[in-house]
Scaffold this motif. Structure first.
Motif, PDB file in Angstrom:
ATOM      1  N   SER A  48       0.876  -1.120  -0.033  1.00  0.00           N
ATOM      2  CA  SER A  48      -0.021   0.091  -0.121  1.00  0.00           C
ATOM      3  C   SER A  48       0.868   1.292  -0.066  1.00  0.00           C
ATOM      4  O   SER A  48       1.810   1.348   0.930  1.00  0.00           O
ATOM      5  N   GLY A  49       0.351   2.308  -0.841  1.00  0.00           N
ATOM      6  CA  GLY A  49       1.429   3.498  -1.125  1.00  0.00           C
ATOM      7  C   GLY A  49       2.651   3.267  -1.906  1.00  0.00           C
ATOM      8  O   GLY A  49       3.372   4.410  -2.034  1.00  0.00           O
ATOM      9  N   CYS A  50       2.778   2.003  -2.444  1.00  0.00           N
ATOM     10  CA  CYS A  50       3.893   1.923  -3.199  1.00  0.00           C
ATOM     11  C   CYS A  50       3.388   1.731  -4.805  1.00  0.00           C
ATOM     12  O   CYS A  50       2.725   2.373  -5.365  1.00  0.00           O
ATOM     13  N   HIS A  51       3.601   0.414  -5.262  1.00  0.00           N
ATOM     14  CA  HIS A  51       3.530   0.037  -6.653  1.00  0.00           C
ATOM     15  C   HIS A  51       2.340  -1.173  -6.588  1.00  0.00           C
ATOM     16  O   HIS A  51       2.205  -1.910  -7.417  1.00  0.00           O
ATOM     17  N   ASN A  52       1.393  -0.604  -5.829  1.00  0.00           N
ATOM     18  CA  ASN A  52       0.063  -1.769  -5.784  1.00  0.00           C
ATOM     19  C   ASN A  52      -0.936  -1.127  -6.817  1.00  0.00           C
ATOM     20  O   ASN A  52      -0.701  -0.051  -7.466  1.00  0.00           O
ATOM     21  N   ALA A  53      -1.990  -1.890  -7.118  1.00  0.00           N
ATOM     22  CA  ALA A  53      -2.960  -1.824  -8.161  1.00  0.00           C
ATOM     23  C   ALA A  53      -3.199  -0.306  -7.969  1.00  0.00           C
ATOM     24  O   ALA A  53      -3.977   0.389  -6.956  1.00  0.00           O
ATOM     25  N   GLY A  54      -3.404   0.790  -9.225  1.00  0.00           N
ATOM     26  CA  GLY A  54      -3.913   1.890  -9.346  1.00  0.00           C
ATOM     27  C   GLY A  54      -2.981   2.922  -8.633  1.00  0.00           C
ATOM     28  O   GLY A  54      -3.330   4.110  -8.623  1.00  0.00           O
ATOM     29  N   ASN A  56      -0.302   5.808  -8.309  1.00  0.00           N
ATOM     30  CA  ASN A  56       0.363   6.789  -9.243  1.00  0.00           C
ATOM     31  C   ASN A  56       1.676   6.596  -9.313  1.00  0.00           C
ATOM     32  O   ASN A  56       2.479   7.341 -10.181  1.00  0.00           O
ATOM     33  N   LYS A  57       2.320   5.758  -8.699  1.00  0.00           N
ATOM     34  CA  LYS A  57       3.944   5.677  -8.551  1.00  0.00           C
ATOM     35  C   LYS A  57       4.221   4.488  -9.706  1.00  0.00           C
ATOM     36  O   LYS A  57       5.273   4.143  -9.767  1.00  0.00           O
ATOM     37  N   GLY A  58       3.223   3.900 -10.289  1.00  0.00           N
ATOM     38  CA  GLY A  58       3.473   2.711 -11.202  1.00  0.00           C
ATOM     39  C   GLY A  58       2.849   1.433 -10.540  1.00  0.00           C
ATOM     40  O   GLY A  58       3.310   1.015  -9.565  1.00  0.00           O
ATOM     41  N   ASP A  59       2.065   0.839 -11.263  1.00  0.00           N
ATOM     42  CA  ASP A  59       1.498  -0.450 -10.831  1.00  0.00           C
ATOM     43  C   ASP A  59       2.189  -1.501 -11.401  1.00  0.00           C
ATOM     44  O   ASP A  59       2.704  -1.803 -12.315  1.00  0.00           O
ATOM     45  N   LEU A  60       2.569  -2.445 -10.435  1.00  0.00           N
ATOM     46  CA  LEU A  60       3.666  -3.622 -10.514  1.00  0.00           C
ATOM     47  C   LEU A  60       3.130  -4.781  -9.938  1.00  0.00           C
ATOM     48  O   LEU A  60       3.445  -5.924  -9.733  1.00  0.00           O
ATOM     49  N   THR A  61       1.571  -4.900 -10.150  1.00  0.00           N
ATOM     50  CA  THR A  61       0.915  -6.000  -9.823  1.00  0.00           C
ATOM     51  C   THR A  61       0.668  -7.047 -10.900  1.00  0.00           C
ATOM     52  O   THR A  61       0.059  -8.241 -10.420  1.00  0.00           O
ATOM     53  N   THR A  62       0.722  -6.792 -12.036  1.00  0.00           N
ATOM     54  CA  THR A  62       0.678  -7.880 -13.060  1.00  0.00           C
ATOM     55  C   THR A  62       1.911  -7.908 -14.092  1.00  0.00           C
ATOM     56  O   THR A  62       2.743  -6.859 -14.106  1.00  0.00           O
ATOM     57  N   TYR A  63       2.251  -9.122 -14.762  1.00  0.00           N
ATOM     58  CA  TYR A  63       3.048  -8.979 -15.651  1.00  0.00           C
ATOM     59  C   TYR A  63       3.048  -8.046 -16.751  1.00  0.00           C
ATOM     60  O   TYR A  63       4.124  -7.256 -17.249  1.00  0.00           O
ATOM     61  N   ALA A  64       1.977  -7.766 -17.316  1.00  0.00           N
ATOM     62  CA  ALA A  64       1.797  -6.755 -18.331  1.00  0.00           C
ATOM     63  C   ALA A  64       2.219  -5.260 -17.929  1.00  0.00           C
ATOM     64  O   ALA A  64       2.732  -4.484 -18.512  1.00  0.00           O
TER      65      ALA A  64
END
Length: 110
Positions: A48-54, A56-64
């Protein structure tokens, strides 16, 4: 006087830079996105607050979504070169080696 203070401030800040962690030797045959990289991102980056879904710092939750940053070079620069990510603390030498192996193999979705 002001230029002397500025000089020493810059010198002090430059000396505070941490030494980079050596990238470990890893058996690259054991590294895959699903078994190593995705869990590493979940534990170290997708908080939370880093690269989670949605985020604004960049979402890193999926390969795509990760592949966007791999393809533009940001992922390698921040994780391996600068070692500025994750901000929660540095990756271990072994983890850095795993990321290096995955990137060197073309960052496959395996």
């Amino acid at each position: 006087m002001a230029s002397t203070v500025l000089f020493f401030t810059i010198l002090l800040l430059a000396s505070c830079k941490k030494d980079p962690i050596a990238i470990g030797n890893v058996d690259c045959n054991t590294v895959s996105y699903a078994s190593i990289i995705a869990p590493l991102l979940t534990a170290s980056c997708n908080t939370s607050g880093c690269h989670n879904a949605g985020s604004n710092k960049g979402d890193l939750t999926t390969y795509a979504k990760v592949s966007i940053y791999v393809n533009n070079g940001t992922f390698k620069k921040e994780v391996l070169t600068d070692q500025s990510m994750p901000t929660s603390g540095p990756l271990t030498s072994e983890q850095l080696g795993q990321v290096q192996c995955w990137l060197d193999s073309g960052a496959p979705n395996n």
